[in-house]
Write a protein that holds these residues in place. Structure first.
Motif, short mmCIF file in Angstrom:
data_model
loop_
_atom_site.label_atom_id
_atom_site.label_comp_id
_atom_site.label_asym_id
_atom_site.label_seq_id
_atom_site.Cartn_x
_atom_site.Cartn_y
_atom_site.Cartn_z
N GLY B 204 -1.75 -13.10 -1.32
CA GLY B 204 -1.39 -13.09 -2.73
C GLY B 204 -1.50 -14.44 -3.39
O GLY B 204 -1.54 -15.48 -2.74
N THR B 302 -7.39 -3.18 -1.23
CA THR B 302 -7.08 -3.05 -2.66
C THR B 302 -6.77 -4.42 -3.26
O THR B 302 -6.49 -5.38 -2.54
N LEU B 303 -6.83 -4.46 -4.56
CA LEU B 303 -6.40 -5.64 -5.31
C LEU B 303 -5.48 -5.11 -6.40
O LEU B 303 -5.89 -4.27 -7.21
N GLU B 304 -4.24 -5.56 -6.38
CA GLU B 304 -3.27 -5.05 -7.35
C GLU B 304 -2.61 -6.19 -8.11
O GLU B 304 -2.24 -7.21 -7.52
N ILE B 305 -2.44 -5.99 -9.41
CA ILE B 305 -1.56 -6.83 -10.21
C ILE B 305 -0.13 -6.42 -9.91
O ILE B 305 0.20 -5.24 -10.01
N ASN B 306 0.71 -7.37 -9.51
CA ASN B 306 2.11 -7.04 -9.24
C ASN B 306 3.02 -7.37 -10.40
O ASN B 306 4.17 -6.93 -10.45
N GLY B 307 2.54 -8.19 -11.32
CA GLY B 307 3.36 -8.54 -12.48
C GLY B 307 2.58 -9.39 -13.46
O GLY B 307 1.65 -10.11 -13.05
N LYS B 328 0.61 -12.12 -11.20
CA LYS B 328 0.68 -12.15 -9.74
C LYS B 328 -0.29 -11.11 -9.21
O LYS B 328 -0.37 -10.01 -9.73
N ILE B 329 -1.04 -11.50 -8.22
CA ILE B 329 -2.07 -10.64 -7.66
C ILE B 329 -1.91 -10.60 -6.14
O ILE B 329 -1.77 -11.65 -5.52
N THR B 330 -1.90 -9.41 -5.56
CA THR B 330 -1.97 -9.32 -4.11
C THR B 330 -3.11 -8.40 -3.71
O THR B 330 -3.46 -7.47 -4.43
N ARG B 332 -4.36 -5.99 -0.48
CA ARG B 332 -4.14 -5.39 0.84
C ARG B 332 -5.48 -5.44 1.56
O ARG B 332 -6.52 -5.08 0.99
#
Lengths: 462, 462
Positions: B204, B302-307, B328-330, B332
């Motif tokens: 992340g 995956t690539l997800e925006i967490n906030g 914030k990006i993480t 998986r």
């Protein structure tokens, strides 16, 4: 006669300044409940000053802070003289942070020809220009060239929630006014006297996207359902094209184009993109193609994101797949655009581009505040131009402002009265900030401009 | 021999349950400093229980909460028997909100064959399956079929910050282990016993965009400089294509493709997109094209925006042009992908697509946690499969998990030991939530599975 008035005004500067300093020492902070008594005291001070020069004056209570209404008694203006209305406010912004003030905000202090105090220019000082001008006319002439009314409110800094109820309750009285004079803006720069003839309007909303019924673990669910944050960004990214144009269909349809005259006027203002960018700390400016920076700011509509909230915002990472994302959007509007129509189109477009997997709602939409535009060729504007020339030594430049003041639009809408925005502040007067100032040369020139304006309006509007 | 052990374990269920309830009544909440003493007490309880069946056991202090290390004394395992290592944790999540618990979280309560308590399944209950299985072996056989070590930590729920320092300090000891057994997952569903053979990894970062040197008034500046919120949305919108694929160049380059065998296995799991969507409260699912929901969750990165944070987020409108926006990006990660390389590529891509008018920085990047994948055909996995069949009556299904548990990857990286994730919980056990439960039939079957596993590992790993 006008010359004698201007001359007397020049000679009695110290008396005016002493009065203004008394008014500024009352902390009439409308946003802070502790200062309710001070706000009332500032209203009463104004009422008493107006009465002392023979005006009728009353403190009109409202659901919030009172409005001071000052009118010209029979006999103090020539029969048949035009009725002109002056709007202003006696409330001030909170002074915090106090530690940044070089002298206390409510101990008005002159240093090097500059008056420092909260409210010095916004707006007590500028209202006081009018009060001083009236004093000079009364002293020299025994009365005024026009029938002048002043309506000075105590809630401008908190959005004027009760102002129009006072106006509407006296609609028959106000609608006889030929023009609304507002001294609550600044001139373009020290050497460039200015009149403002247009303001942008404003309308806003909040869009909220909902994904799953709860925030999800990004491991257990990542890759299987829509992420509300991605969806929001995809939508916002589609609100402008790469040339900085708003992509909402019909957004520009009703815009009254800038005239060649306006564009030429603004090109002559002393302005530099390089300096502007440097002041803001950016390496490049950005906006709609085909327009200069000043044109974009004064005369083109915009759509701006004011805030975005989504998911986890604390320190470090949290592996959440956010189920809610929201953003606040406001549009600045220009003449021709209807706030309601623009908001309808924006919301319709957002509904259309909403990606799969999320639902959308609008939690509110603001009551739109329309833009305003006073015809450059109007008699009132001509009078204001000549008054500025008399006071500042050269013809003013005509500009618009990018911001929004609702009062002119409200008067236009409710009473069909145009406004003249004749302000005397400087762009660096630090309104709403520590060490707010009003340079005395601007204050004194403002008094002269007001005194001249009344005579010129009497002539042009008769 | 194994049959006698399993039989004895069945007959002594009440004794095991009584022990577990005692352990569960200690509120070993690692995140709450007030419970430091309780965490220590839970560690000591485990140490004493292990000693009572003849194991060596010590409470190893760390910079945080202690690790309990349990080892097999000489003589309690056959000479030359394989060394197997069991990992688990005795700390628990905070129980709040307390008012939603039907019985108090630290008063373990059985209702209708279900044990309710914080930690019932995550992870005290599952660690206790192993402890009970060892008890049964000791009782019937006087010793164990393998040389068994248990390393049970007290900081799993706070990210295991001190765990590997204990492992690394005893590297020579641990590296003789043939496999790492972890019982901290759930089976696919009540009737589908499962073994987990893969986990996704995680990495992340936080991206911050800066515009002007301060937030600006959207009237005075709107349309002249870049809005950091727009810029951020434009960038985030470019991280996926409309088919849900991550657009970061090279993102998928090193991914080890799912095998036909895996895809077939998962297709046979009882699963319905309709039910899944209904449970999440969404009208449609979303993710990378070309893969089923389970494939996307278990086996695709995956690539997800967490906030996202930007500008004004309070009630109503504030007409600000935000000068700062962050997200914030993480990601998986799946087997084949290197966390550092992926993060390098992501940051490089973000630098490349940054729009004009804003500057960008990354405020942090996490130490990546790699994915893990245990070969399906390994002897340890075969042993685990047979153990599950003995305990649950049918051969387990082999699945992966979308989430990340760092310990298997750490052991693989540091000691080259593969992990077997053999868990006994159910997907609806409400871990981390009120009314956490462990169904007694799962608990008892878990004890049998553990007891059988030791014998099967001794045979397959010899």
């Amino acid at each position: 006669m006008m010359d004698s008035v201007l001359c007397w005004a020049d000679k009695n500067r110290d008396q005016f300044l002493a009065g203004l300093k008394k008014w500024l020492s009352i902390p009439s902070i409308s946003a802070q409940p502790d200062h309710r008594g001070d706000v009332a005291a500032a209203a009463e001070w104004l009422r008493d000053e107006a009465r002392s020069i023979g005006m009728n004056a009353e403190v009109v209570p409202t659901a919030g802070h009172p409005v001071v209404l000052i009118t010209t008694p029979e006999g103090l203006a020539p029969k048949g003289a035009p009725h002109i209305l002056i709007y202003g406010h006696y409330d001030v912004q909170p002074p915090e942070p106090l530690e940044l003030w070089e002298s206390p905000p409510f101990v008005p202090t002159v240093r090097d020809g500059i008056l420092y105090a909260r409210g010095a220019v916004d707006d007590k000082g500028q209202v006081h220009c009018h009060l001083s001008a009236l004093t000079a006319w009364k002293q020299i002439n025994g009365g005024f060239p026009c029938r002048i009314s002043m309506i000075i409110e105590g809630e401008e800094e908190v959005g004027s929630p009760n102002f129009m109820s006072v106006v509407n309750a006296r609609k028959d009285f106000f609608k006889t006014a030929k023009t609304l004079i507002i001294s609550d803006t600044s001139i373009y720069s020290r050497d460039v006297p200015t009149l403002t003839y247009g303001l942008r309007g404003l309308v806003g909303t909040e869009m909220v996207l909902h994904g799953a019924n709860t925030d999800l673990h990004s491991g257990a669910y990542g890759g299987t359902v829509a992420n509300s944050g991605h969806a929001l960004c995809e939508m916002v990214a589609r609100l402008h094209d790469p040339q900085g144009r708003v992509t909402v269909p019909g957004f520009y349809d009703d815009v009254i184009p800038l005239t060649e005259k306006e564009r030429q006027m603004w090109k002559q203002l002393p302005y530099s993109d390089e300096q502007f960018a440097k002041d803001l700390g950016v390496t490049e400016l950005f906006g709609e193609v085909g327009y200069t920076t000043l044109e974009r700011k004064y005369g083109r509509p915009t759509l701006e994101i004011n805030g975005i909230t989504c998911g986890y915002q604390g320190p470090g990472n949290k592996t959440v797949l956010p189920n809610r994302a929201s953003c606040k959007i406001t549009c600045r509007l220009v003449p021709g655009q209807d706030a309601e129509k623009i908001m309808d189109r924006l919301q319709e477009y957002l509904r259309r581009i909403k990606p799969a997997g999320v639902t959308m709602e609008f939690t509110y939409r603001t009551k739109g505040s329309p833009s305003c535009l006073t015809p450059l060729e109007s008699p009132a504007m001509e009078a204001a131009g000549e008054a500025m020339k008399l006071a500042f030594g050269k013809m003013p430049v005509f500009k618009r402002e990018g911001g929004s003041i609702p009062v002119p639009a409200w008067f236009k809408e409710s009473l069909n009265i145009d406004s003249v925005l004749i302000g005397f502040g400087l762009p660096d007067d630090r309104i709403h900030a520590p060490n707010e100032k009003f340079e005395l040369c601007q204050y004194y020139a403002g008094i002269k401009a007001c005194a001249a304006l009344y005579a010129l309006l009497a002539e042009k509007l008769k």
